[in-house]
Design a protein around this motif. Structure first.
Motif, PDB file in Angstrom:
ATOM      1  N   MET A  50      72.282 -39.526  43.684  1.00 16.01           N
ATOM      2  CA  MET A  50      72.543 -38.344  42.866  1.00 16.01           C
ATOM      3  C   MET A  50      72.453 -38.635  41.374  1.00 16.01           C
ATOM      4  N   ASP A  51      72.449 -39.907  41.013  1.00 15.62           N
ATOM      5  CA  ASP A  51      72.229 -40.247  39.610  1.00 15.62           C
ATOM      6  C   ASP A  51      70.804 -39.872  39.204  1.00 15.62           C
ATOM      7  N   GLU A  52      69.852 -40.063  40.090  1.00 18.88           N
ATOM      8  CA  GLU A  52      68.459 -39.725  39.804  1.00 18.88           C
ATOM      9  C   GLU A  52      68.185 -38.232  39.976  1.00 18.88           C
ATOM     10  N   VAL A  53      68.763 -37.628  41.025  1.00 15.58           N
ATOM     11  CA  VAL A  53      68.470 -36.229  41.339  1.00 15.58           C
ATOM     12  C   VAL A  53      69.177 -35.273  40.378  1.00 15.58           C
ATOM     13  N   PHE A  54      70.483 -35.506  40.158  1.00 12.69           N
ATOM     14  CA  PHE A  54      71.278 -34.575  39.354  1.00 12.69           C
ATOM     15  C   PHE A  54      71.787 -35.163  38.046  1.00 12.69           C
ATOM     16  N   GLY A  55      71.613 -36.461  37.833  1.00 18.75           N
ATOM     17  CA  GLY A  55      72.101 -37.089  36.618  1.00 18.75           C
ATOM     18  C   GLY A  55      73.581 -37.434  36.649  1.00 18.75           C
ATOM     19  N   PHE A  56      74.197 -37.418  37.840  1.00 20.61           N
ATOM     20  CA  PHE A  56      75.604 -37.805  37.953  1.00 20.61           C
ATOM     21  C   PHE A  56      75.728 -39.312  37.753  1.00 20.61           C
ATOM     22  N   LYS A  57      76.834 -39.734  37.181  1.00 24.52           N
ATOM     23  CA  LYS A  57      77.066 -41.147  36.883  1.00 24.52           C
ATOM     24  C   LYS A  57      78.197 -41.714  37.738  1.00 24.52           C
ATOM     25  N   ILE A  58      78.086 -42.978  38.066  1.00 26.97           N
ATOM     26  CA  ILE A  58      79.176 -43.671  38.746  1.00 26.97           C
ATOM     27  C   ILE A  58      80.385 -43.633  37.808  1.00 26.97           C
ATOM     28  N   GLY A  59      81.535 -43.258  38.331  1.00 31.02           N
ATOM     29  CA  GLY A  59      82.747 -43.165  37.533  1.00 31.02           C
ATOM     30  C   GLY A  59      82.977 -41.795  36.908  1.00 31.02           C
ATOM     31  N   GLN A  60      82.003 -40.894  37.053  1.00 27.89           N
ATOM     32  CA  GLN A  60      82.140 -39.545  36.491  1.00 27.89           C
ATOM     33  C   GLN A  60      83.237 -38.784  37.228  1.00 27.89           C
ATOM     34  N   GLN A  61      84.036 -38.043  36.477  1.00 30.20           N
ATOM     35  CA  GLN A  61      85.117 -37.232  37.038  1.00 30.20           C
ATOM     36  C   GLN A  61      84.603 -35.826  37.329  1.00 30.20           C
ATOM     37  N   PHE A  62      85.025 -35.277  38.445  1.00 31.88           N
ATOM     38  CA  PHE A  62      84.664 -33.904  38.816  1.00 31.88           C
ATOM     39  C   PHE A  62      85.944 -33.135  39.040  1.00 31.88           C
ATOM     40  N   LYS A  63      86.141 -32.113  38.258  1.00 30.37           N
ATOM     41  CA  LYS A  63      87.358 -31.299  38.359  1.00 30.37           C
ATOM     42  C   LYS A  63      86.995 -29.920  38.869  1.00 30.37           C
ATOM     43  N   GLN A  64      87.891 -29.356  39.666  1.00 33.44           N
ATOM     44  CA  GLN A  64      87.657 -28.000  40.161  1.00 33.44           C
ATOM     45  C   GLN A  64      87.952 -27.009  39.044  1.00 33.44           C
ATOM     46  N   PRO A  65      87.146 -25.941  38.978  1.00 35.22           N
ATOM     47  CA  PRO A  65      87.344 -24.954  37.907  1.00 35.22           C
ATOM     48  C   PRO A  65      88.648 -24.201  38.050  1.00 35.22           C
TER      49      PRO A  65
END
Length: 65
Positions: A50-65
């Motif tokens: 997903m780093d290549e497909v969406f640009g997400f990074k290892i260690g990135q935080q994802f919070k619910q809206p």
């Protein structure tokens, strides 16, 4: 949500790989973060490239809206 269920859901999003799918993937990862923690997110990002497909990074935080 289990890690395998998240993998299945994200696999579809990665396969299609467009803007709306990126947002859906972010929401799934936010739920995984809440239920399973950061290590699970990092594993999914790595396994599904997903780093290549969406640009997400290892260690990135994802919070619910």
């Amino acid at each position: 949500m289990t890690l395998e269920k998240a993998y299945e859901l994200l696999e579809t999003q990665v396969y299609i790989g467009q803007g709306y799918n990126r947002n859906a993937a972010r929401l799934i990862l936010a739920e995984v973060q809440r239920d399973l923690g950061q290590a699970a997110i990092d594993e999914l990002i790595r396994r599904l490239n997903m780093d290549e497909v969406f640009g997400f990074k290892i260690g990135q935080q994802f919070k619910q809206p």
